[in-house]
Design a protein around this motif. Sequence first.
Motif: not given
Length: 163
Positions: A76-100
């Motif tokens: 919605g109107a909120l924005t938060e930033y997270f460290w994301v680990g275990q990053v990998r490519r998934s088609e045109q995007r990326f996937k990873g695991v939220v660390d916070n």
Amino acid sequence: MRHALLLLCLAAAGSQAQTLMERARTDQVVTMDAEDAAMKQAYARAQASLDSFLGDALSPSPRNSNHAVKVRVRDGALTEYFWVGQVRRSEQRFKGVVDNEPRLVKNVRMGQEISFAQAAIVDWLYTAPNGAMQGAFTTCVLLSREKPEEARALAAHLQLRCK
């Protein structure tokens, strides 16, 4: 508009009774103006070197370890930033695991795998073979706003050299 930043479990704001190291251990949040010039410069530095970072992070045999990206998550109107680990490519995007642990947004949780566009990446970090942390440009901005002795102590603990 203001954004909440979770930066290496580091908060530049919080109880003055706590040291920076104590605030880092408790994963506190700092709220910053979305137009903060130093933070925007940190985002630009991360973006300028992102392809090189991703080349190593996504390699079958990376030279470095503990790769993570800082990702913008909107709810919605909120924005938060997270460290994301275990990053990998998934088609045109990326996937990873939220660390916070989320503090503001409700559409993600710690440990959840998320999908995100490259444009959502605002920072990156990894640990070099010598143990030194590389990247973490947004963390360096926050450290620059702390008491110098506390900032030096946390940077030394993280083996992070801010330039």
